[in-house]
Motif scaffolding. Sequence first.
Motif: not given
Length: 541
Positions: A135-139, A158-160, A182-184
């Motif tokens: 889910g979005a919250a978990k990721l 963060h979420l986009l 999003v991550y780097g």
Amino acid sequence: MTTLQSVPALGTHPANGSAAFHAKAVSRAETREQLSRSTYDLLVIGGGILGISTAWHAAQSGLRVALVDAGDFAGATSSASSKLLHGGLRYLQTGAVKLVAENHFERRAVSRQVAPHLANPLTFYLPVYKGGPHGAAKLGAGVFAYSALSAFGDGVGHLLSPSKAAQDVPELRTDNLKAVAVYGDDQMNDSRMALMTVRAAVESGATVLNHAAVTGLRFTRGRVTGAELKDTLSGDEFGVSARLVLNATGPWVDHLRKMEDENAAPSIRLSKGAHLVLKRTSPWKAALATPIDKYRITFALPWEDMLLLGTTDEEYEGDPADVSVTEKDISQILDEAAFSIRDKQLTRDLITYSFAGLRVLPGGPGDTSKAKRETVVTEGRGGMLSVAGGKWTTFRHIGRTVMKQLETLPGRPLGEDFEPVSALPKKLPLPGVANPRAVAHRLLVDTPAAGPRMGADTAKHLATHYGSLAFDIARLAEDNPELAGRVHEDAPEIWAQVVYARDNEWAETADDVLRRRTTLTIRGLADDEIRGKVQNLLDNK
């Protein structure tokens, strides 16, 4: 018409005031002679990144080191990776927080201090679809924790919104797309990173030879004290004596262990990872990391002006030399990529190249996709050390770890007269270290008014694959205008790179150049005519 085979072996010029480097100042025959008449402290068998890194650190410690490989340096697994330097987002699934933090430390060291000319930051989008495994919250929480473990050096995870993500990745599927995490991380050309590390080892005093296959081991009173070898290019046979032998042959590690002891039990298992390279149908400003299930992620990476898709993960039990990409692999990669990429980008006629490598995993049961990517060191009955496993991101750490183990072996076979690895510089840079943007700028502004002008894409390519050593290649092109021409009109490489690979990077075959020292093969441009011209240039030493 330019034949190019008339170009003689050329020396390089000093870059940034350093002494010129001539890998071919010593011929293969002279290298064989040097190897056969010397006794080394350490003989490393296997020129993948694990063996290369160990040889580099051992030579830095003051040991007399030899490194040989049956094929080319990084010719197998080490040039068949996903081209990433990464912390390992999926490891958070298993609670391996310390491991992720350690991976991030190594990633940042390589991309910031050790090889900023060979690594570049890459933003990753992790799409969250309705009905997906996470889910979005978990990721969202996951990428925040991931960035925190990197001390937020790549920004805050963060979420986009889907609409914003689609602006950066036009081929992103937006149907049922709820959010994007999003991550780097960082990206590299694995072959180039490996070759620069070989060069670092040689500059530290190591003697290296590729295309030299082990035909047997040498024994003294039951202990392994060297190897018998055959030059696969000339057919010449020779041997190397050493106080200690390190088996770093990757997928072939158990093959060499059986040379030491025919009753040696298997120590590893293999997992095949296949990748596809495709032409891009639009610009990509970020990579995609799409969850397939609870543990697996499929990548879509903008790389070398192309798109890299993969990877698979399945147990492999055949001959490592026969590993290849099958129709099943291609279908799986394209099908999994279709979870998040539009069909237009996934047509088969866009595929330019495919490759497969073998991950070396600790022996034992279980799903290979869940197995730890850890390094295993074993000692055989003849005293040969065998090392296998690990991952590209931690290649420096693996080299240091192996050296620490060699330093403390019973009986201290390496002796006492060398510098412990703990006393070496912690972030010693690889050759050519420089800001690639500054190098590219210099290459363009320093191009002479007379003669061919270097293209902006060529300048960028040289800067990001050689760093400051790109100036040596530019001088070759300036001294001989024939070498300033492109190898293929659709690629940034110039002929000077072939001469440089021949004289400074141990290139012996067309594949050495086209597959690992340039990007012609992965772009699908290494046709028979180009291969012939390259081989002619290599043969004219």
